[in-house]
Scaffold this motif. Sequence first.
Motif, short mmCIF file in Angstrom:
data_model
loop_
_atom_site.label_atom_id
_atom_site.label_comp_id
_atom_site.label_asym_id
_atom_site.label_seq_id
_atom_site.Cartn_x
_atom_site.Cartn_y
_atom_site.Cartn_z
N GLU A 5 -22.40 -19.15 -77.37
CA GLU A 5 -21.34 -18.23 -76.98
C GLU A 5 -20.90 -18.48 -75.54
N ARG A 6 -21.88 -18.65 -74.65
CA ARG A 6 -21.53 -18.89 -73.26
C ARG A 6 -20.79 -20.21 -73.08
N ALA A 7 -21.18 -21.21 -73.86
CA ALA A 7 -20.53 -22.52 -73.74
C ALA A 7 -19.11 -22.49 -74.27
N PHE A 8 -18.87 -21.71 -75.33
CA PHE A 8 -17.55 -21.69 -75.94
C PHE A 8 -16.63 -20.67 -75.29
N ILE A 9 -17.15 -19.50 -74.98
CA ILE A 9 -16.30 -18.39 -74.55
C ILE A 9 -16.06 -18.37 -73.05
N PHE A 10 -17.09 -18.63 -72.24
CA PHE A 10 -16.99 -18.39 -70.81
C PHE A 10 -16.88 -19.69 -70.03
N GLY A 156 -13.22 -14.55 -82.76
CA GLY A 156 -13.32 -15.43 -83.90
C GLY A 156 -11.98 -15.97 -84.35
N VAL A 157 -10.92 -15.20 -84.16
CA VAL A 157 -9.57 -15.65 -84.53
C VAL A 157 -9.18 -16.87 -83.69
N VAL A 158 -9.58 -16.86 -82.43
CA VAL A 158 -9.30 -18.00 -81.56
C VAL A 158 -10.20 -19.17 -81.92
N ALA A 159 -11.49 -18.89 -82.15
CA ALA A 159 -12.45 -19.95 -82.47
C ALA A 159 -12.09 -20.68 -83.76
N LYS A 160 -11.47 -19.96 -84.68
CA LYS A 160 -11.14 -20.53 -85.98
C LYS A 160 -10.23 -21.75 -85.85
N ARG A 161 -9.41 -21.77 -84.83
CA ARG A 161 -8.48 -22.89 -84.63
C ARG A 161 -9.19 -24.14 -84.11
N PHE A 162 -10.35 -23.96 -83.46
CA PHE A 162 -11.03 -25.08 -82.83
C PHE A 162 -12.38 -25.41 -83.47
N LEU A 163 -13.08 -24.36 -83.91
CA LEU A 163 -14.40 -24.53 -84.51
C LEU A 163 -14.47 -23.71 -85.80
N GLY A 165 -15.86 -23.89 -88.64
CA GLY A 165 -17.14 -23.66 -89.30
C GLY A 165 -18.02 -22.65 -88.61
N LEU A 166 -17.77 -22.43 -87.32
CA LEU A 166 -18.60 -21.52 -86.55
C LEU A 166 -17.91 -20.20 -86.21
N SER A 167 -16.62 -20.10 -86.50
CA SER A 167 -15.87 -18.91 -86.12
C SER A 167 -16.40 -17.65 -86.78
N VAL A 168 -17.03 -17.81 -87.96
CA VAL A 168 -17.55 -16.64 -88.66
C VAL A 168 -18.60 -15.92 -87.82
N PHE A 169 -19.32 -16.67 -86.98
CA PHE A 169 -20.36 -16.07 -86.15
C PHE A 169 -19.78 -15.31 -84.95
N LEU A 170 -18.50 -15.56 -84.66
CA LEU A 170 -17.88 -14.97 -83.48
C LEU A 170 -16.88 -13.88 -83.80
N LYS A 171 -16.58 -13.66 -85.07
CA LYS A 171 -15.48 -12.73 -85.39
C LYS A 171 -15.81 -11.29 -85.02
N ARG A 172 -17.07 -10.97 -84.81
CA ARG A 172 -17.42 -9.63 -84.35
C ARG A 172 -17.47 -9.52 -82.83
N LYS A 173 -17.27 -10.64 -82.16
CA LYS A 173 -17.35 -10.66 -80.70
C LYS A 173 -16.00 -10.27 -80.10
N PHE A 174 -16.06 -9.47 -79.04
CA PHE A 174 -14.85 -9.00 -78.37
C PHE A 174 -13.84 -8.49 -79.40
#
Length: 251
Positions: A5-10, A156-163, A165-174
Amino acid sequence: MGLFERAFIFYPERQLCGSPSDEGMEYQDVTLQGLDGITIRGWFIPGRGKAVVLFFHGNGGNISHRIEKTRLLFYPEISSLMIDYHGYGRSHGKPSEKACYHDALTSWEYLVLERHFESNQIILFGESLGGAVAVDLASRKDVGAIILESTFPNIGVVAKRFLPGLSVFLKRKFNSLSKISTVHVPLLQLHGDEDDLVPYEVGRKLFEAANEPKEFFTIKGAHHNDTYEIGGEAYVQAIHQFINRTITANA
């Protein structure tokens, strides 16, 4: 997962590249003790009016990269407080979703308890990830209004465009989409129709879930990080007019 999360988000930067005085603004350094005991830093820029903007920046850089924007939008008519999240600029600790929310609460309490602003005099401004921080704070504390720029329903909506396969783990974030229905203050949302990071229609999805009164301003031709350069006078006026209406209504 926390490291991912820190590597992708921040994308924090420690080095400040200037101060408000570079743009001709008087300011005061602010040092706050966070809810978790971590020290966060920021700037309070006094203005002439009774209201104050609490500014939450995006996921990259630090507050020094938003000095010109702050002067353009708020100074000297209205005060502003700019804070760096955990791990950004001179703030201690490591960034996380929880830490961002703690920093927002700490900043709100500082304005109310130390600066003696009424809660309805506090206008939240959040850009990109900072929009999610602003929505979370508005769902917890009384504020006068909220301005969101280039923000998203969840990360997760943003992550879906780039990652994808992993966006499902982030869709509850922020996850602003799950909170926006609990916010009942005037909302101004701005978004560039050429945004290549958070698509325009993604921003609209969050806006459509928000309560009235609300306004949406399309920044024609703007991408994610050039909103105030491309938006020009119309962009500035949309924000100024919204703030003036809010101040008048809450007087």
